[in-house]
Design a protein around this motif. Structure first.
Motif, short mmCIF file in Angstrom:
data_model
loop_
_atom_site.label_atom_id
_atom_site.label_comp_id
_atom_site.label_asym_id
_atom_site.label_seq_id
_atom_site.Cartn_x
_atom_site.Cartn_y
_atom_site.Cartn_z
N TYR A 1 0.83 -1.20 0.00
CA TYR A 1 0.00 0.00 0.00
C TYR A 1 0.87 1.26 0.00
CZ TYR A 1 -3.45 3.50 1.20
OH TYR A 1 -4.23 4.61 1.17
N VAL A 2 1.90 1.27 0.82
CA VAL A 2 2.77 2.45 0.91
C VAL A 2 3.39 2.74 -0.44
CG1 VAL A 2 4.89 3.35 1.93
CG2 VAL A 2 3.23 2.17 3.37
N MET A 3 3.93 1.73 -1.08
CA MET A 3 4.63 1.95 -2.35
C MET A 3 3.69 2.35 -3.47
SD MET A 3 7.73 -0.82 -2.25
CE MET A 3 6.81 -2.15 -1.50
N GLY B 1 7.18 9.11 -6.05
CA GLY B 1 8.17 8.10 -6.37
C GLY B 1 9.39 8.17 -5.47
N PHE B 2 10.32 7.27 -5.68
CA PHE B 2 11.53 7.24 -4.89
C PHE B 2 12.61 6.51 -5.68
CE2 PHE B 2 8.60 3.91 -3.62
CZ PHE B 2 9.34 2.75 -3.79
N ALA C 1 10.83 -8.48 -3.27
CA ALA C 1 11.25 -8.75 -4.65
C ALA C 1 10.04 -8.84 -5.57
CB ALA C 1 12.05 -10.05 -4.70
N GLU C 2 8.92 -9.35 -5.08
CA GLU C 2 7.71 -9.46 -5.89
C GLU C 2 7.06 -8.10 -6.12
OE1 GLU C 2 5.34 -12.14 -3.67
OE2 GLU C 2 6.39 -13.95 -4.37
N MET C 3 7.17 -7.20 -5.14
CA MET C 3 6.48 -5.92 -5.22
C MET C 3 7.24 -4.86 -5.97
SD MET C 3 4.61 -5.33 -1.56
CE MET C 3 6.13 -5.43 -0.64
N LEU C 4 8.56 -4.88 -5.84
CA LEU C 4 9.36 -3.80 -6.41
C LEU C 4 9.79 -4.11 -7.83
CD1 LEU C 4 11.69 -3.05 -3.37
CD2 LEU C 4 10.00 -1.50 -4.33
N GLN C 5 9.87 -3.07 -8.63
CA GLN C 5 10.43 -3.23 -9.97
C GLN C 5 11.90 -3.59 -9.84
OE1 GLN C 5 9.72 0.35 -12.14
NE2 GLN C 5 7.51 0.22 -11.96
#
Length: 225
Positions: free
Chosen positions: A122-124, A130-131, A159-163
């Motif tokens: 949710y946060v991301m 962006g960050f 790893a699943e959530m982040l590009q």
């Protein structure tokens, strides 16, 4: 290298991993998102040295801020500082009514990463600016014997959530090492007491800082012990 700033996420939890009737009714995971410069840190430093110089008895010898142990004077001052310096809508929480947690999810190495994954996702997804890098700092993982399994599961979730191009770091530090963790501790204390005890005195002071407060099993069925 990205020109976007680093996003720091400081985490704290409330309640325990005891799913019997003797355990806490709720478990909360709360995070505060911050970017440098950390404006509140200067105010906290000043307050800490004010306490050292406190002339009245008993003298206050404070190593770091910890809401459950701090006296009422410190709590009142701290919640005032939080309300005035923490960015609005920078606090997110996942709330778990533990009696609705199925038996297969109750093992800490299953439960903690799953709940934290919901929170971080949710946060991301709701960080519009962006960050360039994500730094997640938690207090020491509460179940020592499960630490490796929890860390492995957390890294899998991230790893699943982040590009793939987005670097991240996951750190477990003592809360005394970071004002960010001490801030998260205070925020979590207020949110946890609201749910566990129905006490909203502290919560009302920091309500405007909260972006999300998700009761994850709101429509779930209780699993009686």
């Amino acid at each position: 290298m990205s020109d976007l700033p680093t996003l720091y996420i400081f985490l704290d939890e409330g309640g325990n991993f005891d799913f019997s009737q003797s355990g806490s009714k709720y478990f909360t995971l709360v995070c505060v998102s911050m970017r440098r410069p950390f404006a509140l840190h200067t105010a906290l430093d000043s307050f800490k040295y004010d306490l050292i110089e406190f002339r009245k008895k008993p003298r206050i010898d404070l190593e770091y801020f910890h809401c459950a142990e701090d006296n009422q004077y410190i709590k009142r001052k701290m919640f005032g500082l939080l309300a005035g310096h923490v960015a609005e809508k920078s606090v997110d929480a996942v709330v778990v009514e533990k009696s609705k947690t199925g038996p297969a999810l109750q093992a800490p190495e299953q439960f903690y990463p799953r709940m934290l994954g919901y929170l971080l996702r949710y946060v991301m997804q709701n960080t519009p600016d962006g960050f360039g890098e994500l730094v997640i700092i938690t207090d020491a993982i509460p179940v020592n014997r499960k630490r490796r399994a929890i860390e492995k599961a957390l890294k899998t979730v991230l790893a699943e959530m982040l590009q793939s191009a987005t670097p991240y770091r996951l750190m477990h530090h003592a809360s005394k090492a970071h004002y960010g963790l001490q801030i998260a501790d205070y925020l979590n204390w207020a949110i946890f007491r609201k749910w566990e005890r129905g006490d909203t005195e502290a919560y009302d002071k920091i309500r405007q800082l909260i972006r999300s407060e998700f009761d994850i099993f709101q429509r779930g069925t209780r699993h009686y012990y």
